[in-house]
Design an enzyme around this catalytic site. Sequence first.
Site, mmCIF file in Angstrom:
data_model
loop_
_atom_site.group_PDB
_atom_site.id
_atom_site.type_symbol
_atom_site.label_atom_id
_atom_site.label_comp_id
_atom_site.label_asym_id
_atom_site.label_seq_id
_atom_site.Cartn_x
_atom_site.Cartn_y
_atom_site.Cartn_z
ATOM 1 N N ARG A 1 -32.624 13.464 23.824
ATOM 2 C CA ARG A 1 -32.746 13.101 25.235
ATOM 3 C C ARG A 1 -34.194 13.292 25.673
ATOM 4 O O ARG A 1 -34.974 14.003 25.031
ATOM 5 C CB ARG A 1 -31.826 13.958 26.091
ATOM 6 C CG ARG A 1 -30.352 13.679 25.893
ATOM 7 C CD ARG A 1 -29.481 14.674 26.649
ATOM 8 N NE ARG A 1 -29.642 14.569 28.101
ATOM 9 C CZ ARG A 1 -29.042 15.380 28.961
ATOM 10 N NH1 ARG A 1 -28.244 16.347 28.505
ATOM 11 N NH2 ARG A 1 -29.216 15.223 30.255
ATOM 12 N N HIS A 2 -34.547 12.657 26.762
ATOM 13 C CA HIS A 2 -35.855 12.871 27.368
ATOM 14 C C HIS A 2 -35.989 14.331 27.772
ATOM 15 O O HIS A 2 -34.997 15.075 27.872
ATOM 16 C CB HIS A 2 -35.999 11.977 28.605
ATOM 17 C CG HIS A 2 -34.869 12.155 29.572
ATOM 18 N ND1 HIS A 2 -34.789 13.204 30.468
ATOM 19 C CD2 HIS A 2 -33.744 11.420 29.774
ATOM 20 C CE1 HIS A 2 -33.682 13.113 31.169
ATOM 21 N NE2 HIS A 2 -33.021 12.035 30.775
ATOM 22 N N ASN B 1 -32.729 16.100 36.896
ATOM 23 C CA ASN B 1 -31.915 17.059 36.155
ATOM 24 C C ASN B 1 -31.920 18.410 36.863
ATOM 25 O O ASN B 1 -30.889 19.085 36.957
ATOM 26 C CB ASN B 1 -32.443 17.236 34.728
ATOM 27 C CG ASN B 1 -32.183 16.035 33.841
ATOM 28 O OD1 ASN B 1 -33.002 15.675 33.003
ATOM 29 N ND2 ASN B 1 -31.023 15.392 34.026
ATOM 30 N N ARG C 1 -38.825 8.501 32.427
ATOM 31 C CA ARG C 1 -38.662 9.835 31.866
ATOM 32 C C ARG C 1 -38.619 9.820 30.338
ATOM 33 O O ARG C 1 -39.019 10.792 29.700
ATOM 34 C CB ARG C 1 -37.429 10.522 32.443
ATOM 35 C CG ARG C 1 -36.105 9.797 32.331
ATOM 36 C CD ARG C 1 -35.066 10.556 33.163
ATOM 37 N NE ARG C 1 -33.723 10.014 33.103
ATOM 38 C CZ ARG C 1 -33.264 9.066 33.916
ATOM 39 N NH1 ARG C 1 -34.067 8.532 34.815
ATOM 40 N NH2 ARG C 1 -32.005 8.647 33.839
ATOM 41 N N GLU D 1 -30.130 4.578 30.713
ATOM 42 C CA GLU D 1 -28.964 5.406 31.026
ATOM 43 C C GLU D 1 -27.852 4.560 31.638
ATOM 44 O O GLU D 1 -28.096 3.477 32.189
ATOM 45 C CB GLU D 1 -29.384 6.524 31.988
ATOM 46 C CG GLU D 1 -28.271 7.454 32.436
ATOM 47 C CD GLU D 1 -27.595 8.206 31.299
ATOM 48 O OE1 GLU D 1 -27.011 7.531 30.422
ATOM 49 O OE2 GLU D 1 -27.623 9.449 31.302
ATOM 50 N N HIS E 1 -30.957 8.741 26.760
ATOM 51 C CA HIS E 1 -30.253 9.469 27.814
ATOM 52 C C HIS E 1 -28.897 9.951 27.314
ATOM 53 O O HIS E 1 -28.401 9.497 26.285
ATOM 54 C CB HIS E 1 -30.097 8.580 29.040
ATOM 55 C CG HIS E 1 -31.380 7.931 29.460
ATOM 56 N ND1 HIS E 1 -32.219 8.478 30.383
ATOM 57 C CD2 HIS E 1 -31.976 6.767 29.054
ATOM 58 C CE1 HIS E 1 -33.274 7.701 30.547
ATOM 59 N NE2 HIS E 1 -33.154 6.649 29.758
#
Length: 763
Positions: A563-564, A570, A628, A649, A715
Amino acid sequence: MGTNASKNLDSGSHGGEEREENLDQAGGQLYVSLKMENHKLKGELIPHVYGSVPLVGSWDSSKALAMERESTSMWELSFVVPPNHETLDFKFLLKPKYSSTPCVVEEGPNRLLTRGTLQGDARLALFRLNGDDVLESRVFIKADRVSPFDLAASWRAYQENLQPSTVRGIPDVSINAVPETGAENGSSASLELDLEHYVVPAPANSGLVYAANMAETPRSLTHLGVFSNTDGSSNKDVGVSVSVDRPATIKEMEVIVPDPSKVYSGSGMVESKSVGTFSPLQKQDSHRGLFVDRGVGSPRLVKSSSAATFTADLKLDSGTKNAMPAAAGAVAAAAIADQMLGPKEDRHLAIVLVGLPARGKTFTAAKLTRYLRWLGHDTKHFNVGKYRRLKHGTNQTADFFRGDNPEGMEARNEVAALAMDDMISWMQEGGQVGIFDATNSTKQRRNMLMKMAEGKCKIIFLETICNDERIIERNIRLKIQQSPDYAEVPDFEAGLWDFKTRLTNYEKIYEPVEEGSYIKMIDMVGGPDGQIQVNNISGYLPGRIVFFLVNTHLTPRPILLTRHGESRDNVRGRIGGDTALSDAGELYAKKLATFVEKRLRSERAASKVEKRLISERAALIWTSTLQRTIITASPIVGFPKIQWRALDEINAGVCDGMTYEEIKKNMPEEYESRKKDKLRYRYPRGESYLDVIQRLEPVIIELERQRAPVVVISHQAVLRALYAYFADRPLKEIPHIEVPLHTIIEIQMGVTGVQEKRYKLMD
């Protein structure tokens, strides 16, 4: 091959128009390159582009596309669009590196690009920073008319040369400049020399398992009590432990094996040996404005002057169970349309493997089963070797497999008939695709199977042929190490001699497939020179199977999923959005860059030891188009980076930017609907997990086709779906798979199957 013609030139002649028209008809594309040069631009301001579809699709500055640094003073963004695209209406803007605001938009009217031609004569971009402080940048815009073949050739040239080059004037994917020195390389982003220091336990079901053991448990043997003795003790001749649903009693098995003299003779099947041709270059409209690798280096396909066709009346059996597969959208619609065509037996598909031992049949069967299940098609793998071991034990010598051994032939036909009967019974209960895994090396055996399937399912033979002695020897040795047939043989050399004797027995009676519908995979393991031959193949699902097989191989290579870095949304607990990274996310991006460099360096060293031609610089970095992931990938230098819209995402629709608590409070019905079925729940004006799976199929095909390492930065929902494919997890589990932040999931692809390792770089 295709041609290109720069749109910066005046092409007013009829000849130029004719060439453009021909290129349009041949699937030509526009390769557009936007560049901005400024020697005074500071490092904290990053040039971006935003505007209308199909370039960006939003005038929201938070969704602007970042330009890649090509050199210390040059920034570049390149993309591919159809030649008849609608007008690109866009502007440049500068955004701070560590936040989305404030943005500085260039002065003046919007820029318009129509059919590759820039309207007006603006070659400068002016940015008013503070008061009278104006930053002036030079702008270069170039559009080339190219065919998909030219794009493919350009990509292939890059992969072969491992350095920036041009083919027919088409630039390759940009490579980042040398790493910048300074705080970014500080000790806070350093890693231990030994990457094993960061390994964390993988899920319990992610270990390496012999592929045949993952096949269906023979229920015909289970129900007849083959697994237990009368005193309840286990039969030691059985190589695999299998649970029994109910108490079993020993009794003679009555197996009816069709008389070879009365079996299906092949009448009514197409006798033609003509083969269809399938192009590896597939149009993918969902990736508008992105330069992605589309099919270069796929195995050579055998051409023919004709192709067999299939015609049938439209019929629908309302009594068919589970007619709708779990796949959604266009995939499901096409699958159902395919099921509605033809006689009843064509609504169930049997892929019958054919080939000598050690040719990768079981590996291919397991891989195809995993792919079809992931797409939502109810698929099961039936391995005849597993039936044989459970019925006759694992201590059979090479003599058992002699063509002149009538007892052995009868016993092997017996278990093949049992497996086929189980598969057909399962299909009649609603199953869609059965993979029948055995040598099936004679016409007599194949005729027996076709007779059993007549009126019940459509058979397509899948023959695997390998002429590379080195690969065959490797497969044989792996077989001795992994197969339950040799688990109790202490002497490796004795097992090796026995298996090679068994192989010789099969070679004496082997008859290549020439009947019915078939797919031949010829030397597909060894490299890009393999061939696919198809005969009498039609329909949606068979076509998808052929396309998948064209792009698969056994070259060992790692695929890194992550994931980023942690984003600001977040931290706030908000879903969707396109915010920049938090401080922790920025730190992870630096650590990830160090990890990728070290991991791929070790992969390069391993490839040299194993004499595999994989270069450290041949690896690819894939991200979504959201900032991101792009920011997370930015510290990684020296590797080509490709942005996929398919990796974006899951679209949360009207819920984008909300927290789950806000959804629960303001949209309680939606909250409860999602809670009941996360797999099929679709956000209002958004997507479901099944929608995500559908758009990820081109990504899966490309991951299978790549022979070099790939790093995928994406994502949570997307990586859940990708991971489920490699781990063969059921669709219903996908929304619940754990994919934590700041963790790397390494999927090792190779001849032994799929292995997983996880690295946690930071909390």
